[in-house]
Design a protein around this motif. Structure first.
Motif, short mmCIF file in Angstrom:
data_model
loop_
_atom_site.label_atom_id
_atom_site.label_comp_id
_atom_site.label_asym_id
_atom_site.label_seq_id
_atom_site.Cartn_x
_atom_site.Cartn_y
_atom_site.Cartn_z
N GLU A 185 28.80 73.91 56.36
CA GLU A 185 27.74 72.90 56.33
C GLU A 185 28.27 71.58 56.89
O GLU A 185 29.33 71.11 56.47
CB GLU A 185 27.26 72.68 54.90
CG GLU A 185 26.37 73.78 54.37
CD GLU A 185 24.99 73.74 55.02
OE1 GLU A 185 24.56 72.66 55.45
OE2 GLU A 185 24.36 74.80 55.12
N PRO A 186 27.57 70.97 57.85
CA PRO A 186 28.05 69.70 58.42
C PRO A 186 28.36 68.64 57.37
O PRO A 186 29.34 67.91 57.49
CB PRO A 186 26.90 69.28 59.34
CG PRO A 186 26.23 70.56 59.72
CD PRO A 186 26.34 71.44 58.52
N VAL A 253 28.96 58.60 48.51
CA VAL A 253 27.60 58.85 48.99
C VAL A 253 27.46 60.30 49.47
O VAL A 253 26.49 61.00 49.14
CB VAL A 253 27.23 57.86 50.12
CG1 VAL A 253 25.92 58.27 50.78
CG2 VAL A 253 27.13 56.44 49.57
N ALA A 254 28.44 60.75 50.27
CA ALA A 254 28.40 62.12 50.79
C ALA A 254 28.46 63.14 49.66
O ALA A 254 27.75 64.15 49.67
CB ALA A 254 29.55 62.33 51.77
N ALA A 260 23.29 66.62 44.92
CA ALA A 260 21.84 66.57 44.75
C ALA A 260 21.16 67.80 45.32
O ALA A 260 20.05 68.15 44.91
CB ALA A 260 21.28 65.31 45.40
N ASP A 261 21.80 68.46 46.29
CA ASP A 261 21.21 69.66 46.88
C ASP A 261 21.19 70.82 45.91
O ASP A 261 20.49 71.82 46.14
CB ASP A 261 22.00 70.06 48.15
CG ASP A 261 21.68 69.14 49.32
OD1 ASP A 261 20.66 68.43 49.25
OD2 ASP A 261 22.46 69.13 50.29
N ASP A 264 25.39 75.15 43.54
CA ASP A 264 26.49 75.26 42.59
C ASP A 264 27.72 75.92 43.20
O ASP A 264 28.84 75.72 42.71
CB ASP A 264 26.04 76.07 41.36
CG ASP A 264 25.05 75.30 40.50
OD1 ASP A 264 25.02 74.05 40.61
OD2 ASP A 264 24.29 75.94 39.74
N GLY A 265 27.54 76.67 44.28
CA GLY A 265 28.68 77.31 44.92
C GLY A 265 29.65 76.32 45.54
O GLY A 265 30.82 76.66 45.78
N LEU A 266 29.18 75.10 45.80
CA LEU A 266 30.06 74.09 46.40
C LEU A 266 30.80 73.25 45.36
O LEU A 266 31.72 72.51 45.71
CB LEU A 266 29.24 73.14 47.29
CG LEU A 266 28.77 73.70 48.64
CD1 LEU A 266 27.94 72.65 49.36
CD2 LEU A 266 29.96 74.11 49.50
#
Length: 291
Positions: A185-186, A253-254, A260-261, A264-266
């Protein structure tokens, strides 16, 4: 963990004198690894600690023992290590005449391979390769007494810092490392780059005093900013601190946007990168390595 890692280094001949052993002990690789990966399993934490120890030994060989001042001498050593990496830790293929650094690197690759996550093994090998090739850039600059421009330095510093392979081994120690789709993901790529920059810039701030005493043209963000802007040391130090603070704000911020997305895998990867930024700062405050 610290004594085990020093014994590992001694077993491979990475350190063979009292001074070298003391230098590695004072670096406290276990302290850094423990702060960066506080909840990792023992074997994963030991692998990370040994990797950090290997990086410390390699950096000391380049920075303090003269290997990194002569590209003609460094290049054959790098070629040998690249040959080790090409074998990807195959336990049935022992690199010949690799020397202590090569033998220890093969062991790190072998243990990474044994964890059974091929994607992370390939990522690790690729990142160590980038680290080694960046060392040749640094050695060429040293030979020519060249201070690189800021943008060039920031780009190559991401690789010379050796942070990327350490993040990968931290991910490897996680019970639920993020999958390749999430890592591609960018927004995640941007966050990882920010984390690596923050670790490297923090290191530059804390190590500047020691490095500048040994080599006025040392590869350090303070040096390159002072050179490019024509400012004195105090102003350059403030500029690096400001850059770090702006980078930290951008990182938060990033990170907030990714959290917020709701993926949970991240979360394990995000936790690891946050831990590394904080761990580097806390470890640097007490590290005898920069005394």
């Amino acid at each position: 963990m610290a004594s085990e890692s020093v014994e590992w280094a001694r077993a491979f001949g990475l350190v063979d004198s009292g001074h070298q052993v003391w230098r590695l002990l004072m670096a406290d690789a276990a302290g850094l690894a423990g702060r960066a990966c506080p909840d990792g399993p023992v074997d994963g934490l030991q692998l990370l600690t040994d990797m950090i120890s290997w990086l410390f030994v390699m950096d000391d060989a380049c920075d303090e023992d003269g290997l990194g001042a002569d590209p003609g001498r460094l290049a054959p050593a790098i070629a040998t290590l690249l040959d080790v990496l090409d074998r990807c830790g195959d336990p049935d293929v022992v690199p010949s005449a690799a020397g202590p650094l090569g033998d220890a690197l093969h062991d790190l690759c072998r243990r990474t391979r044994a964890r059974g996550r091929p994607a992370l093994l390939l990522r690790f090998v690729s990142q160590v390769r980038e680290y080694l090739l960046a060392l040749l850039w640094e050695a060429t600059n040293r030979e020519r007494r060249r201070v690189p421009p800021v943008a060039e330095y920031v780009q190559l510093r991401r690789h010379i810092g050796g942070v990327h392979p350490c993040l990968t081994l931290t991910d490897l120690a996680s019970e639920e490392p993020s999958g390749p789709a999430g890592r591609a993901e960018p927004a995640m790529v941007t966050l990882e780059m920010l984390a690596v920059d923050l670790v490297c810039w923090c290191n530059d701030l804390f190590s500047y005093g020691k490095e500048s005493r040994a080599d006025p043209d040392a590869h350090n963000l303070v040096t390159v900013i002072a050179q490019e802007s024509g400012t004195d040391e105090a102003v350059a130090l403030r500029a690096v601190a400001d850059r770090f603070n702006r980078g930290l704000a951008a990182y938060l911020v990033a990170e907030g946007a990714l959290l917020a997305d709701g993926d949970d895998g991240l979360r394990p990867a995000l936790t690891a990168r946050r831990n590394w930024v904080r761990a580097t700062y806390d470890w640097s405050l007490v590290a005898a390595r920069y005394a």
